[in-house]
Design an enzyme around this catalytic site. Structure first.
Site, PDB file in Angstrom:
ATOM      1  N   PHE A 242     -58.222  35.165  85.528  1.00 36.69           N
ATOM      2  CA  PHE A 242     -58.217  36.485  86.184  1.00 36.69           C
ATOM      3  C   PHE A 242     -58.667  36.321  87.640  1.00 36.69           C
ATOM      4  CE2 PHE A 242     -59.600  36.905  81.735  1.00 36.69           C
ATOM      5  CZ  PHE A 242     -58.600  37.692  81.196  1.00 36.69           C
ATOM      6  N   CYS A 354     -67.221  44.161  83.857  1.00 32.10           N
ATOM      7  CA  CYS A 354     -67.470  45.104  84.960  1.00 32.10           C
ATOM      8  C   CYS A 354     -67.369  46.559  84.515  1.00 32.10           C
ATOM      9  CB  CYS A 354     -66.507  44.835  86.116  1.00 32.10           C
ATOM     10  SG  CYS A 354     -64.761  45.008  85.683  1.00 32.10           S
TER      11      CYS A 354
END
Length: 410
Positions: A242, A354
């Site tokens: 990612f 996150c």
């Protein structure tokens, strides 16, 4: 003599009062019992409990479930230009205190509620400020606020070329605000011609496109976590999953990694990561791959690949609501399990979430479960959070969102 205040009065429930007393600056629509007068959308209102005790003053959002966002619990505050100027000065002074001087040119200048400026986000990328106004009241006041913010920075010797609005954000729909993006015309100044700029973070250079980049152009909250990765990366073979525009991968390469492979599902992101590698003369020690990490990791296991001794997992938020937290936990477990199986004993893992809906204790439980299933044990090196220019406000869990862990697999 009792002070006469010019603001409409909203009376709220005991539940709403408790939330404010515990430090949360939001009043939800279901917690409002009555209003003393018809208040226009975006207006400053006083908030009282059922016994008439003053609890604070905030901005009214008639279209949002978050009906009031508190601005102040000081009854002496008046919400004139001087009030907003002080808020910006406090926010900038805080950044100058908690950040290293070289990081001030690429930082979050305003983090909404954490800076007493609810619904306003401001990121600085060198000479450009990128703003998001996510509440009706802030949108109403932006013609006063944006020039004030630029004034505060320029008076401190900061070079600011312009202000770019990134209001292409779904949260604005809930406020009854239109989405859009473009340069904000500062009074008496020409509109900048280009939304492109360049920043340096941890010694690494990045090209930033504030018009088309993710969110406001670049993710600033991981700056010191990336530095922690760079410290461990020397001599390692690193797989950065990612990667987005390559920030962790570039820090690893800059930190002396032997080889870095950067992976992202977006070809546009991969192309930008490759450009950033060239910008830093690091392309000779980096490979780039456009692939879905959920497909890639199982395939690497099937191929019995043992090419890497440091894997970084920095996925996007797998959940943006409590309703989908279970599904997110399964996603986090899968990628962490696969990464642990790929790593040799003594290898290193950086992993993060996150989403504030994935609380730290739950995320840690997911990682522990992945380790059990992978048949490995983890030695924790560090547990970290977002950089301090994204301050966590105690009592406001929405501001405590980034969990970052470094482990050795043993």
């Amino acid at each position: 003599m009792k002070q006469v205040r010019p603001y409409p009065i909203l009376t709220i429930t005991k539940k709403g009062r408790r939330a404010i007393e515990e430090g949360h600056p939001w009043v939800y629509a279901g917690e409002v019992l009555s209003c003393s007068a018809e208040a226009p959308n975006g207006a400053v209102v006083d908030v009282l409990d059922e016994k008439g005790a003053w609890l604070g003053a905030g901005l009214l959002s008639l279209n949002s479930l978050i009906r009031i966002r508190l601005l102040s619990r000081n009854p002496n505050d008046t919400f004139d230009q001087a009030f907003w100027l002080r808020r910006f000065q406090y926010a900038w002074s805080y950044r100058k205190t908690v950040l290293e001087p070289e990081d001030l040119a690429a930082c979050r200048v305003v983090f909404g509620e954490s800076d007493g400026l609810p619904g306003l986000t401001v990121d600085r990328f060198n000479d450009l400020l990128v703003v998001q106004t996510l509440s009706y009241g802030m949108e109403q006041r932006k013609n006063m606020l944006f020039p004030l913010l630029v004034q505060v920075l320029r008076e401190d010797g900061q070079d600011i070329r312009g202000v770019y609005e990134r209001n292409d954000e779904a949260l604005r729909d809930k406020e009854g605000l239109e989405q859009g993006k473009g340069f904000y015309p500062l009074p008496g100044e020409p509109v900048p011609q280009s939304p492109l700029t360049q920043i340096t973070e941890n010694g690494v250079k990045y090209a930033v496109d504030v018009e088309n980049g993710q969110k406001t152009g670049f993710f600033l909250d991981q700056k010191y976590n990336r530095r922690a990765v760079a410290r461990l990366a020397e001599g390692k073979r690193v797989l950065d999953c990612f990667t987005h525009t390559g920030s962790f991968a570039l820090n690893a390469a800059y930190g002396g990694a032997e080889r870095v492979t950067a992976v992202d599902v977006s070809q546009t992101a991969v192309d930008m990561a490759r450009q950033n590698a060239a910008l830093n003369s690091l392309e000779g020690k980096m490979d780039f791959l456009c692939a879905d990490v959920f497909d890639l990791l199982p395939r690497l296991l099937e191929e019995k690949r043992r090419d890497w001794d440091f894997i970084i997992l920095d996925p996007p938020a797998f959940t943006k609501s409590r309703r989908t937290a279970d599904q997110a936990a399964r996603g986090y477990k899968e990628i962490n399990y696969r990464a642990m199986k790929l790593l040799p004993r003594g290898g290193y893992l950086a992993t993060c979430s996150c989403s504030h809906f994935m609380e730290a204790h739950r995320f840690e439980g997911v990682i522990a479960a992945a380790a059990r299933d992978a048949g490995v044990q983890l030695k924790q090196i560090e547990a970290r959070q977002q950089a301090p220019d994204h301050p966590i406000l105690l009592g406001v869990p929405e501001t405590d969102y980034l969990k970052f862990y470094l482990y050795q697999v043993i």
